[in-house]
Design an enzyme around this catalytic site. Structure first.
Site, PDB file in Angstrom:
ATOM      1  N   GLU A   1      -5.417  -7.963   1.523  1.00 38.55           N
ATOM      2  CA  GLU A   1      -6.142  -7.900   2.710  1.00 38.55           C
ATOM      3  C   GLU A   1      -7.696  -7.611   2.385  1.00 38.55           C
ATOM      4  O   GLU A   1      -8.303  -6.867   1.504  1.00 38.55           O
ATOM      5  CB  GLU A   1      -5.124  -6.601   3.446  1.00 38.55           C
ATOM      6  CG  GLU A   1      -4.368  -6.183   3.623  1.00 38.55           C
ATOM      7  CD  GLU A   1      -3.482  -5.758   4.427  1.00 38.55           C
ATOM      8  OE1 GLU A   1      -4.565  -5.112   4.613  1.00 38.55           O
ATOM      9  OE2 GLU A   1      -2.501  -5.702   4.370  1.00 38.55           O
TER      10      GLU A   1
ATOM     11  N   GLU B   1       0.657  -0.902   0.169  1.00 36.89           N
ATOM     12  CA  GLU B   1      -0.273   0.251   0.089  1.00 36.89           C
ATOM     13  C   GLU B   1       1.204   1.405  -0.131  1.00 36.89           C
ATOM     14  O   GLU B   1       0.637   2.473   1.376  1.00 36.89           O
ATOM     15  CB  GLU B   1      -1.193  -0.259   1.427  1.00 36.89           C
ATOM     16  CG  GLU B   1      -1.859  -0.972   1.237  1.00 36.89           C
ATOM     17  CD  GLU B   1      -3.050  -0.914   2.421  1.00 36.89           C
ATOM     18  OE1 GLU B   1      -4.088  -1.061   2.420  1.00 36.89           O
ATOM     19  OE2 GLU B   1      -2.579  -0.207   3.242  1.00 36.89           O
TER      20      GLU B   1
END
EC number: 3.2.1.21
Length: 491
Positions: free
Chosen positions: A383, A192
């Site tokens: 995720e 991320e």
């Protein structure tokens, strides 16, 4: 026991958001095919503890957690879930649930205490043992090279704002590949990047705690270069069957006023920054500056000749990390973006402990958005999860809301697969409760509850359900939708 409404939730009292009508009426693991990856995820800094044992150097988060007010309740991750010493216990639990895959990250400063130079053999030995322990339990290891914990020594040399970080990251990736690549087939370069550069360099709420537009732009560009250069370093070191990816945070975005031109334009700008900024350069498209021309002009200060090609890399897969959607409104007073997110609490929608809207359909929307790119690779949900307040009761943890979230989320993955999206895996975040960065320990995402004082583990009801699902249990989403529309009794 704390007063918490999530403890008394049951299917008849959960709001309809947990059971979207778009979810397939019923499904089981078999609907995903035999080669689908079913795992769970964790990250080094959030679980390992052992923050200065056996030669590990400090990271930016070790320094950041010492700052007064940086972390809620003054918490830190010096012990966390003690995964460094208890990893075999946790992997036993993962095996007992029927997981096929296990995602973890390597602490850069545990392997290279100064970020470059001398190797800490004792730190690398831990990851040798961890990989072997995964394989002994038939868990395929998925290794994230960088999950936010930059060595403090490199931050003192400029960190992500220093273009040299591109080479530092690539060299570190090659160290891992040389030592673990004979057993690890699935690799992710960055976790991320928009979060660690945005929260860490623009907003200052994550390590290293900077608030600087130039620093953010420099860090963002260098992370984009490092994402590709790290991929090339891994591929050069692992020319065989290794699968190399990276991960992107994302949220499905909708305008606060659908059909309203300025609101729609603000949503497109937010999408360019939050969902597309790190994705499109990997495809050779450059940054999405048509929607953000000022940002493009500012970024040119940090770009060098040939950078657009250097940012390109043909990943084998993209990790899609999605938790919610966001509603966007026009905000002309905000520089560059001219857009703001409307907090879920102000929209009267069900939310998690993080204040995020419960909106499982966002997974489907983002999978289809990314799959629509010409040349997009295979997609994996690396995720997906929800934090709810949950507590042990009689030896169990009845986290009804989290269980419902996972049922709906997995249904949205199947919906995407049936629409032709090449999505090949699902990893709940997280396997155990853990240190949630600036939020500390209060938000609990885990399939497994952790008592941080005793380190006792209890598989939550959501984890039990996940194990049952992996064993072939059928999800009857249609029946749940009917139940959720029925007035609750005794709740």
């Amino acid at each position: 026991m704390p007063d918490d409404s999530s403890l008394v939730l049951h299917p008849t009292s959960l709001p309809a958001a947990f059971f979207p009508a778009s979810t397939p009426a019923s499904f089981s693991r078999a609907d995903f095919g035999p080669d689908f990856h079913w795992g769970a995820a964790c990250a080094a800094y959030q679980v390992e503890g052992a923050w200065q044992q056996q030669g590990k150097g400090p990271s930016i988060w070790d320094e950041f957690t010492r700052r007064p007010g940086a972390i809620k309740r003054g918490e830190h991750a010096r012990v966390s879930t003690d995964f460094y010493l208890r990893y075999e216990q946790d992997l036993d639990l993962a095996q007992s649930l029927g997981l096929t895959d296990f995602r973890f990250s390597v602490a850069w400063s545990r392997v290279l205490p100064e970020g470059t130079g001398a190797l800490n053999r004792r730190g690398l030995d831990f990851y040798d043992r961890l990989v072997d322990a995964c394989l002994e339990r038939d868990l395929r290891p998925w290794l994230t090279v960088y999950h936010w914990d930059l060595p403090l020594a490199l931050q003192q040399r400029g960190g992500w704002a220093n273009r040299a970080v591109v080479g530092w990251l690539a060299d570190y990736a090659q160290v891992l590949a040389r030592h673990l690549g004979d057993r690890v087939q699935h690799w992710m370069v960055l976790n991320e990047p928009m979060v660690f550069v945005g929260a860490g360099h623009a907003l200052g709420i994550h390590a290293p705690g900077r608030r600087s537009l130039p620093g953010f732009l420099a860090a963002a560009h260098h992370a984009t270069l490092a994402q590709a250069e790290g991929g090339r370093a891994l591929r050069a070191a692992l020319p065989g069957t290794a699968r190399i990816g990276t991960t992107f945070s994302c949220s499905h975005l909708t305008p606060a006023r659908p059909g309203h031109g300025p609101s729609e334009a603000a949503t497109r700008r937010a999408d360019a920054l939050l969902n597309r900024f790190f994705v499109e350069p990997t495809l050779g498209l450059g940054y999405p500056t048509a929607e953000l021309p000022t940002l493009g002009w500012l970024l040119r200060r940090y770009q060098q000749a040939g950078d657009q090609e250097r940012m390109r890399f043909d990943f084998d897969f993209w990790g899609v990390q999605n938790y919610t959607r966001e509603v966007v409104r026009r905000a002309p007073w905000l520089p560059l973006l001219g857009a703001a997110l409307v907090p879920a609490a102000k929209r009267g929608v069900p939310t998690t402990e993080m204040g995020w809207e419960v909106y499982p359909e966002s997974i489907y929307e983002m999978l289809t958005q990314y799959a629509a790119y010409p040349g997009a690779p295979e997609l994996v949900i690396t995720e997906s999860g929800a934090a709810f307040a949950d507590y042990p009761q009689g030896g169990r943890v009845p986290d009804v809301a989290r269980r419902a979230y996972y049922q709906a989320a997995i249904g949205q993955v199947l919906r995407a697969r049936r629409a032709g999206v090449p999505v090949s895996g699902y990893f709940p975040w997280s396997f155990t409760d853990n240190f949630e960065w600036a939020e500390g320990y209060r938000p609990r995402f885990g399939l497994v509850h952790v008592n941080y004082e005793t380190q006792e583990r209890i598989i939550k009801d959501s984890g039990r359900w996940y194990g049952e699902f992996l064993g072939g249990a059928v999800v009857e989403a249609a029946a749940q939708r009917v139940a959720s529309a029925t007035p609750a009794q005794g709740s």
